[in-house]
Every structure is written in C-alpha cells, then in structure tokens.
Scaffold this motif. Sequence first.
Motif, PDB file in Angstrom:
ATOM      1  N   PHE A 175       5.591   7.233   7.436  1.00  0.00           N
ATOM      2  CA  PHE A 175       5.724   8.695   7.468  1.00  0.00           C
ATOM      3  C   PHE A 175       5.373   9.169   6.058  1.00  0.00           C
ATOM      4  N   LYS A 176       4.271   9.878   5.917  1.00  0.00           N
ATOM      5  CA  LYS A 176       3.787  10.222   4.578  1.00  0.00           C
ATOM      6  C   LYS A 176       3.997  11.700   4.243  1.00  0.00           C
ATOM      7  N   PRO A 177       4.661  11.968   3.114  1.00  0.00           N
ATOM      8  CA  PRO A 177       4.793  13.361   2.672  1.00  0.00           C
ATOM      9  C   PRO A 177       3.524  13.748   1.920  1.00  0.00           C
ATOM     10  N   ILE A 183       5.287  -0.964  -6.802  1.00  0.00           N
ATOM     11  CA  ILE A 183       3.887  -0.822  -7.232  1.00  0.00           C
ATOM     12  C   ILE A 183       2.977  -0.707  -6.008  1.00  0.00           C
ATOM     13  N   GLU A 184       2.020   0.218  -6.092  1.00  0.00           N
ATOM     14  CA  GLU A 184       1.060   0.364  -4.996  1.00  0.00           C
ATOM     15  C   GLU A 184      -0.101  -0.617  -5.163  1.00  0.00           C
ATOM     16  N   VAL A 185      -0.347  -1.374  -4.088  1.00  0.00           N
ATOM     17  CA  VAL A 185      -1.377  -2.416  -4.088  1.00  0.00           C
ATOM     18  C   VAL A 185      -2.179  -2.268  -2.796  1.00  0.00           C
ATOM     19  N   SER A 236      -4.643   6.919   1.022  1.00  0.00           N
ATOM     20  CA  SER A 236      -3.843   7.730   0.098  1.00  0.00           C
ATOM     21  C   SER A 236      -3.630   6.936  -1.184  1.00  0.00           C
ATOM     22  N   ASP A 237      -3.623   7.651  -2.289  1.00  0.00           N
ATOM     23  CA  ASP A 237      -3.267   7.114  -3.609  1.00  0.00           C
ATOM     24  C   ASP A 237      -4.072   5.889  -4.074  1.00  0.00           C
ATOM     25  N   GLY A 238      -5.321   5.775  -3.625  1.00  0.00           N
ATOM     26  CA  GLY A 238      -6.166   4.656  -4.064  1.00  0.00           C
ATOM     27  C   GLY A 238      -6.380   4.643  -5.572  1.00  0.00           C
ATOM     28  N   TYR A 239      -6.459   5.828  -6.180  1.00  0.00           N
ATOM     29  CA  TYR A 239      -6.720   5.943  -7.626  1.00  0.00           C
ATOM     30  C   TYR A 239      -5.586   5.389  -8.499  1.00  0.00           C
ATOM     31  N   GLN A 240      -4.447   5.103  -7.879  1.00  0.00           N
ATOM     32  CA  GLN A 240      -3.340   4.526  -8.656  1.00  0.00           C
ATOM     33  C   GLN A 240      -2.919   3.173  -8.087  1.00  0.00           C
ATOM     34  N   SER A 241      -3.732   2.638  -7.164  1.00  0.00           N
ATOM     35  CA  SER A 241      -3.370   1.366  -6.525  1.00  0.00           C
ATOM     36  C   SER A 241      -4.055   0.202  -7.213  1.00  0.00           C
ATOM     37  N   PRO A 253       0.809  -1.223   0.000  1.00  0.00           N
ATOM     38  CA  PRO A 253       0.000   0.000   0.000  1.00  0.00           C
ATOM     39  C   PRO A 253       0.838   1.266   0.000  1.00  0.00           C
ATOM     40  N   CYS A 254       0.206   2.361  -0.449  1.00  0.00           N
ATOM     41  CA  CYS A 254       0.872   3.666  -0.364  1.00  0.00           C
ATOM     42  C   CYS A 254       1.182   3.924   1.103  1.00  0.00           C
ATOM     43  N   SER A 255       0.159   3.853   1.953  1.00  0.00           N
ATOM     44  CA  SER A 255       0.341   4.089   3.401  1.00  0.00           C
ATOM     45  C   SER A 255      -0.045   2.845   4.187  1.00  0.00           C
ATOM     46  N   SER A 294       3.117   3.438 -10.517  1.00  0.00           N
ATOM     47  CA  SER A 294       1.940   3.926  -9.791  1.00  0.00           C
ATOM     48  C   SER A 294       1.966   5.452  -9.718  1.00  0.00           C
ATOM     49  N   HIS A 295       3.020   6.007  -9.082  1.00  0.00           N
ATOM     50  CA  HIS A 295       3.133   7.468  -9.048  1.00  0.00           C
ATOM     51  C   HIS A 295       3.412   8.012 -10.452  1.00  0.00           C
ATOM     52  N   GLY A 296       4.092   7.229 -11.262  1.00  0.00           N
ATOM     53  CA  GLY A 296       4.465   7.673 -12.611  1.00  0.00           C
ATOM     54  C   GLY A 296       3.277   7.927 -13.525  1.00  0.00           C
ATOM     55  N   LEU A 309       8.202  -5.479   0.303  1.00  0.00           N
ATOM     56  CA  LEU A 309       6.914  -4.920   0.735  1.00  0.00           C
ATOM     57  C   LEU A 309       7.077  -3.417   0.923  1.00  0.00           C
ATOM     58  N   ARG A 310       6.229  -2.631   0.244  1.00  0.00           N
ATOM     59  CA  ARG A 310       6.274  -1.187   0.467  1.00  0.00           C
ATOM     60  C   ARG A 310       5.131  -0.787   1.396  1.00  0.00           C
ATOM     61  N   GLY A 311       5.274   0.366   2.017  1.00  0.00           N
ATOM     62  CA  GLY A 311       4.223   0.881   2.890  1.00  0.00           C
ATOM     63  C   GLY A 311       4.780   2.090   3.602  1.00  0.00           C
TER      64      GLY A 311
END
Length: 336
Positions: free
Chosen positions: A130-132, A297-299, A308-313, A101-103, A271-273, A125-127
């Motif tokens: 601390f979110k900017p 990749i955001e999943v 956060s960032d659901g539209y690209q997950s 996930p993004c967060s 994802s962010h790209g 695993l990403r996650g």
Amino acid sequence: MIVVMEQNATEDQVKSIASRIEAMGLKATVIVGTERTVIAAIGEKRGTFKDSIESCPGVSEVTPISAPYKMASREVRPEPSLIRVRDFAAGAGQVGYVAGPCSVESEEQLMSSARAVKAAGATGLRGGAFKPRTSPYSFQGMKEDGLKLLSAARDETGLAVFTEVMATEDVDLVARYADVLQVGARNMQNYRLLEAVGKSGKPVLLKRGASATMDEFLLAAEYILNEGNDQVMLCERGIRTFESHTRFTLPLASVPYLHRRTHLPVIIDPSHGTGHTYMVHDLAVAAVAAGADGLIIEVHPDPSNAMSDGYQSQTFEAFAETMKRCRKVQAALAEE
Ligand code: PEP
Ligand code: MN
C-alpha cells in the motif's frame, strides 16, 4: 508518576501497589528491570497520590515523569528495549538490517530482492504493498497481491517482512501477512491508525513525520505503547528543511537524542533521508557509527526502472558493499 519499588520488594507488594494505583483510576504498568522494579502510574493524578503510595510497604520512592510521553520515556524504562522478530533484532546492542524495494512490483522483482538482501546479511525485508504517493496518478501499490508476495518471500528466505499500513481499516489485513507494521511519515499523527496498530499486537516501525518535532514523534509512539504494545521502533527518515540538495534532511543527531530520551530502538532510513542513491552508503555507515539500532534501505534489481523511488534505491551489489562496511563499523565499535 513512577513508583520505584525497593530492591527486595516482594511480588505481592508489587501487585498490591499496582491494584491500588488502578483503584485510583490510573493505569499501572509494572516494568521489571535488572536493578529494580518500577510501576508507571499514568493518567490524571490526584494530589494525594505521592503521599498515599510512598508510605506503602515495598515502595522506595514516588517521582513524577517529567517528559510529556510516559511509556516511551527512559525515566520509566531505563534499559534499552530489544525488538526481535524472527532473526531480526534491534536495540540493546543489536543492529537490525532491513532492505528491499520501495514497492512490491512483481514476483520476480520481490523474490530476487529478498534473496539478494538475505545473501548480503539483511534480516528484514521491506516492500510497500500500500503506497502513500504524492500524486493519485502514481502507482498505488499491489495491495493484497503484494502482501501475498511478501509472505511468500518470507516463507522462502525467513526474512521478517516490514510493510506499510496506511489505513485503520487495513490493519487486520496487513497484519495477517506482515511481521512488522510500518506507519509511514505521512501518517505519523493519524492517531486512530496508531491506536489500531497498537491493538494489533504486531511490532511497529513508526516513521517520523517530515515536519514532526521529537516530542511529537515520541508522543505518536506513546499512542501505540498506550494500547499495551511495547514492540515499537522509531524510524528517522529525514525532515523537510530549506535545503534542496537532498530530498529530506537526515539528522543523525536524532540517534543520540532519542537514545537519551527513550528506550525504544532507533532505525535510520538513509534512502528517504537523502533521496540520492550515491549518498545512501555513506549515511548508512555513519548511522551505524552514530549508534543506530538498525537501518532500512531501499534496494531494487533495476533501480532505473523502479516504479517508485528508483533514484534512491541501491543495486544488489551496492547494498552488499554497504552491509560489509556497516558490519566493519559494528565490529570496530564492539572491540572498544
Ligand atoms: C517508504 O518507506 O517507502 C515510505 C513511503 O516512507 P516514508 O513514510 O518515510 O515517506
Ligand atoms: Mn520509498
């Protein structure tokens, strides 16, 4: 300057050249390659450097490093670097897949994501804990509680944990839980943070600033390398352009360009790209075809309700499809 040693140069000769370089007030880094050993001499060079070193026993030649970045340059280290963390491997022919996930939002959200991406074949695993965030009123991340969940997910799955560190004062804390420290696009030129992650000794995923040139990107990596940390991965996550059909513009040309200029692995973030879930699959596959050393990749278990960032997950199912396709491309390329 690069001091290229003769193929049969002895260890003592290499050591003696390195100390000579240090005695001249320069930093000497010995890089042992399969073909030859080189010593990178970095710092303000003196006029007599080339002449005085080139005549030493064991030295083949002394050449200037033409790129503004030194340790990151292929001139200094011609062979690609391989970064290995647990089962994650990127570079030198290895493609590493990081997903999640993004967060970090909750135990259930993170654990289910970790299990799903692992089952699909990811090794990282990403996650974000601390979110900017662009707005101070948006969700800022679970902070240390999020780090604890990431660490628990690693313990269960064995996945290497990638998570962002936003501030110099948080490096020790994040490094206690993470396997790879992510420096986000907004912090690419936060030089004190780059030095701090360099000193941490942890592998670093450095994301390209949204308006950074390639030289600026590589010089940011140089700050980390200059602290003696050679575990650096570069992440192309898209840049800001006049285009608005995507959140950012994702230049896949960065892959061959960076491979020509640097030995560091190149990771693509589709994802962010792109900023659109429906584009992530195709850009991920294209990135692997272009020779990327990894993907991030955001999943999310429920993208439409992500904090956060659901539209690209991607959903778990979509990510599994993307992994399958990327693996097929990898296999096809390996057959050649
Ligand atoms: C992220 O990976 O969630 C992130 C914030 O990325 P970037 O720094 O590339 O915007
Ligand atoms: Mn995100």
